[in-house]
Motif scaffolding. Sequence first.
Motif, PDB file in Angstrom:
ATOM      1  N   MET B   1      52.032  21.588  24.211  1.00 27.03           N
ATOM      2  CA  MET B   1      53.154  21.082  25.014  1.00 27.03           C
ATOM      3  C   MET B   1      52.648  20.388  26.291  1.00 27.03           C
ATOM      4  N   SER B   2      51.612  20.965  26.897  1.00 27.41           N
ATOM      5  CA  SER B   2      51.056  20.338  28.104  1.00 27.41           C
ATOM      6  C   SER B   2      50.536  18.944  27.782  1.00 27.41           C
ATOM      7  N   LEU B   3      49.874  18.849  26.621  1.00 24.01           N
ATOM      8  CA  LEU B   3      49.340  17.544  26.207  1.00 24.01           C
ATOM      9  C   LEU B   3      50.482  16.547  25.982  1.00 24.01           C
ATOM     10  N   LEU B   4      51.538  17.028  25.316  1.00 24.64           N
ATOM     11  CA  LEU B   4      52.685  16.177  25.031  1.00 24.64           C
ATOM     12  C   LEU B   4      53.275  15.620  26.325  1.00 24.64           C
ATOM     13  N   PHE B   5      53.481  16.505  27.301  1.00 26.49           N
ATOM     14  CA  PHE B   5      54.063  16.064  28.573  1.00 26.49           C
ATOM     15  C   PHE B   5      53.101  15.151  29.333  1.00 26.49           C
ATOM     16  N   ALA B   6      51.821  15.460  29.196  1.00 26.60           N
ATOM     17  CA  ALA B   6      50.840  14.603  29.872  1.00 26.60           C
ATOM     18  C   ALA B   6      50.953  13.180  29.320  1.00 26.60           C
ATOM     19  N   LEU B   7      50.978  13.078  28.000  1.00 27.86           N
ATOM     20  CA  LEU B   7      51.078  11.760  27.382  1.00 27.86           C
ATOM     21  C   LEU B   7      52.401  11.091  27.748  1.00 27.86           C
ATOM     22  N   LEU B   8      53.474  11.896  27.723  1.00 26.42           N
ATOM     23  CA  LEU B   8      54.794  11.366  28.069  1.00 26.42           C
ATOM     24  C   LEU B   8      54.772  10.758  29.472  1.00 26.42           C
ATOM     25  N   PHE B   9      54.171  11.466  30.410  1.00 23.71           N
ATOM     26  CA  PHE B   9      54.195  10.957  31.781  1.00 23.71           C
ATOM     27  C   PHE B   9      53.264   9.772  31.985  1.00 23.71           C
ATOM     28  N   LEU B 140      76.006   7.805  30.384  1.00 22.24           N
ATOM     29  CA  LEU B 140      74.724   8.440  30.082  1.00 22.24           C
ATOM     30  C   LEU B 140      73.810   8.464  31.294  1.00 22.24           C
ATOM     31  N   MET B 141      73.818   7.394  32.043  1.00 18.54           N
ATOM     32  CA  MET B 141      72.962   7.321  33.226  1.00 18.54           C
ATOM     33  C   MET B 141      73.345   8.397  34.230  1.00 18.54           C
ATOM     34  N   LEU B 142      74.649   8.569  34.420  1.00 20.55           N
ATOM     35  CA  LEU B 142      75.110   9.624  35.328  1.00 20.55           C
ATOM     36  C   LEU B 142      74.757  11.000  34.759  1.00 20.55           C
ATOM     37  N   ALA B 143      74.912  11.159  33.444  1.00 25.28           N
ATOM     38  CA  ALA B 143      74.592  12.442  32.822  1.00 25.28           C
ATOM     39  C   ALA B 143      73.117  12.764  33.032  1.00 25.28           C
ATOM     40  N   LEU B 144      72.290  11.746  32.869  1.00 23.71           N
ATOM     41  CA  LEU B 144      70.848  11.938  33.016  1.00 23.71           C
ATOM     42  C   LEU B 144      70.498  12.364  34.442  1.00 23.71           C
ATOM     43  N   LEU B 145      71.030  11.639  35.409  1.00 19.76           N
ATOM     44  CA  LEU B 145      70.723  11.963  36.809  1.00 19.76           C
ATOM     45  C   LEU B 145      71.284  13.335  37.187  1.00 19.76           C
ATOM     46  N   LEU B 146      72.485  13.595  36.723  1.00 18.81           N
ATOM     47  CA  LEU B 146      73.086  14.891  37.053  1.00 18.81           C
ATOM     48  C   LEU B 146      72.306  16.019  36.369  1.00 18.81           C
ATOM     49  N   GLY B 147      71.869  15.757  35.133  1.00 17.62           N
ATOM     50  CA  GLY B 147      71.059  16.745  34.412  1.00 17.62           C
ATOM     51  C   GLY B 147      69.769  17.043  35.159  1.00 17.62           C
ATOM     52  N   ILE B 148      69.150  16.007  35.684  1.00 18.50           N
ATOM     53  CA  ILE B 148      67.909  16.196  36.445  1.00 18.50           C
ATOM     54  C   ILE B 148      68.194  17.038  37.689  1.00 18.50           C
ATOM     55  N   ALA B 149      69.276  16.715  38.378  1.00 19.33           N
ATOM     56  CA  ALA B 149      69.609  17.457  39.595  1.00 19.33           C
ATOM     57  C   ALA B 149      69.908  18.916  39.277  1.00 19.33           C
ATOM     58  N   ILE B 150      70.684  19.150  38.224  1.00 18.84           N
ATOM     59  CA  ILE B 150      71.102  20.526  37.921  1.00 18.84           C
ATOM     60  C   ILE B 150      69.914  21.369  37.441  1.00 18.84           C
ATOM     61  N   THR B 151      69.070  20.808  36.571  1.00 18.70           N
ATOM     62  CA  THR B 151      67.919  21.588  36.119  1.00 18.70           C
ATOM     63  C   THR B 151      66.973  21.859  37.287  1.00 18.70           C
ATOM     64  N   GLY B 152      66.840  20.887  38.170  1.00 21.21           N
ATOM     65  CA  GLY B 152      65.990  21.102  39.339  1.00 21.21           C
ATOM     66  C   GLY B 152      66.516  22.221  40.212  1.00 21.21           C
ATOM     67  N   LEU B 187      62.131  23.616  32.901  1.00 24.58           N
ATOM     68  CA  LEU B 187      61.140  22.642  33.355  1.00 24.58           C
ATOM     69  C   LEU B 187      60.968  21.537  32.317  1.00 24.58           C
ATOM     70  N   TYR B 188      60.887  21.918  31.059  1.00 24.46           N
ATOM     71  CA  TYR B 188      60.774  20.921  29.990  1.00 24.46           C
ATOM     72  C   TYR B 188      61.940  19.930  30.036  1.00 24.46           C
ATOM     73  N   LEU B 189      63.145  20.489  30.181  1.00 23.78           N
ATOM     74  CA  LEU B 189      64.327  19.626  30.256  1.00 23.78           C
ATOM     75  C   LEU B 189      64.236  18.683  31.459  1.00 23.78           C
ATOM     76  N   HIS B 190      63.937  19.287  32.596  1.00 24.02           N
ATOM     77  CA  HIS B 190      63.868  18.533  33.857  1.00 24.02           C
ATOM     78  C   HIS B 190      62.871  17.381  33.717  1.00 24.02           C
ATOM     79  N   LEU B 191      61.670  17.707  33.297  1.00 25.63           N
ATOM     80  CA  LEU B 191      60.628  16.680  33.220  1.00 25.63           C
ATOM     81  C   LEU B 191      60.925  15.664  32.115  1.00 25.63           C
ATOM     82  N   GLY B 192      61.479  16.141  31.020  1.00 30.48           N
ATOM     83  CA  GLY B 192      61.806  15.220  29.923  1.00 30.48           C
ATOM     84  C   GLY B 192      62.821  14.181  30.383  1.00 30.48           C
TER      85      GLY B 192
END
Lengths: 531, 241
Positions: B1-9, B140-152, B187-192
């Motif tokens: 999973m760490s590798l996956l996120f590393a590549l993703l970022f 979707l854009m609002l959902a994404l930003l709100l999702g980031i804020a809420i998971t954070g 964290l996975y959700l937030h970073l994804g």
Amino acid sequence: MADENTPVAAAPAAKPAAAKPPEKAKVVAPTYREFPTIPALKLDAMVESNPYVAAAGHNEAIGFPGTLVDGWEQKAVAKMGELLGKYRSLRVYMDACVHCGACTDKCHYFIGTGDPKNMPVARQDLMRSVYRRYFTLPGKLFPKLVGARDMSKDVLDDWFRYYNQCSECRRCSVFCPYGIDTAEVTMAAKEIMHSVGHGHKYVNEIIGKVHKIGNNLGLPGPALENTLEGLEEDVLEDTGAAVKYPLDMQGAEVLLVTPSADFFAEPHVDSLIGYGKVFHAAGISWTLSSKASEAGNFGMFIGNYEQMQKIAMRVREAALELGVKRIVVGECGHAWRVAYAFWNTLTGIGAGANDPFAIQLQKQLDPNYKQPSHICEVTWDLIQAGRLKFNKEANDHRIVTFHDSCNVARGSRMGEYAGGQFDIPRNIIRAVANHYVDMSEATTREKTFCCGGGGGLLTDELLDLRVKGALPRMEALNEIVQDKGVNFMATICAICKAQFTKVLPYYGFKMSMVGGVHQLVSTAIVLNSEQ
Amino acid sequence: MSLLFALLFYGATLILVGGVAYRIYEYARTPAPLKIPTTPAPTTTGGVALRMFREVVFFESLFKSNLWIWALGWLFHGALALVLLRHLRYFTEPVNFIIAFIQPFGMYAGFAMAAGLAGLWARRLLVERIRYISTPSDHLMLALLLGIAITGLAMKFLMHTDVVAVKSFFLGLMVFEINPLPAHPGLYLHLGMVALLMIVFPVSKLLHAPGVFFSPTRNQVDNPRETRHLAPWAAKFEAKN
């Protein structure tokens, strides 16, 4: 909410009896809103608005394909690609909109019609949806998700209908957080439609006349000469002063370029009389030109650089031929935008050039004056220098207000500082009349509402749209008519004058309520009859 | 999973930086052939800089336009700026004292950001005009930003994650080392979602951020009579005349 079906006589509650019956039964003025509320959406309220498609002859006369070309869909998309590469405005504005909704209640046509496609963002989206489909990855992959559409006949019909319901007045651009200017989008849409043979009859017919004869009305030189001689006689009779209205006078100091409506239309001609009196009183030699007998430039309305330049070049040529030192522009809104903001670019009429094409003209022009100057700048400078005398009481029968014309307000400037375009005309009015009142500040200066007839929409088949689009201006006017007894609305635009003359009666006002700033000047100016 | 996120970022960063750089290049190379500032406009370059500053920092035009959208939009953007600054602590060692100082403010800014987004979304749903112009991607854009804020916020206040390990993960990425990322669904959700936002940035309306600087109605000096302004493609017409 405004009820569309209220009879015109009931519209302005204050003056029911004065209302003139509309010429076509279906054209009625919307009722005034009791409070300036935002209208509820009326889906497809203006879908029946059908601007006339230009005939093949009108399109071909100005170099466009006569009728819709084969494979026009691909050609239209290709043209859009070309324009995206030529205009940064279009390029950025297609991407930058976030659909925040700030502009949605700012357009006079939306306020007057309630048709959601007249909200600036929705009007832009008519093009943005096609842009997304062909020029962005998400639009290619997931068109539904981002509201992308294929270029189709339905889309083209919507474009023709709704881009001909935008007067390119730029009011929305004042309020957009990114400065997105729907006028730029409308112009691009018209340019694309023209390139595939789908032009608007009214505008193309007029552009053809300018190229052929020299002015929008198609008045040939001899007719102009006749008119001007008639004016000289009238002024002599009225004032005893031998004011001249010269045409094609070699070696005059000033070339005056004015909208051709000034030669024939009422109340326009009263301002032309006024310009002549100002030059006469100040002892400035001036001339009109039969070649450059049109200040208006409908090339701008269709967003076509070449057409706009070709029309403007007539002024450059006339200036060179006549050897004038100054170029002055009469009362015309979009003409002043083109002259002020574009002439230096298009024709070199201006200053600060370092290329031979522009220098040829600029070395002839007097650097002590702004080139071009607006007639209001000329008059105001003369007033400040004490070179004009007025009998202000001559205007005492008038209680005057001023309608800021959109292109002057939001697309140009006068004088030395930002906002001079608002102050100078008002200063002149205050110098020549005793009674002046401003309309609501939400409807003046850069927030002014279009008269409803700008952008190439001043044509009879769009009368319904024009009457409805005038609603916000009529509301503001009605307010000060009721409260302050205003009986004269001055403006410095030929289209405003023609549009208001036509639509004022639908709102129960007299058509003679509208007139030019130089009409007021003309009334009050004191002429030395011995000159 | 760490590798996956590393590549993703790595991928997301490349797309964000490369994509936005390309857009800016496109905007910059496209000429503005005519002078079209929305007037009254500044008559000097300094004046234009000031106009742009007011526009970008205070959302001046939006303020004139609609107080609700302005208040909610400004709240969201201001809060987002603080939150982003606060997150710099995951990328720097030692942490700059200013970044250390704003940590508590950045924390509460998370709530302000969520509130602003919720308000903007409410307008999008409730105001008829704005509902009409909204596309699925706007939601979707609002959902994404709100999702980031809420998971954070959730990771801060409800289900902590090992922030020291998170920091070590990101510091590692910056020197091409892959350190373990805590196994934490929030964290996975937030970073994804953050990575997704970075990826769509160059092809979406998020381009309003670089776009505003290139808007001719805002960035042009109002001096057409004093200086001749000519685009290269337009100059060619003069040869014909």
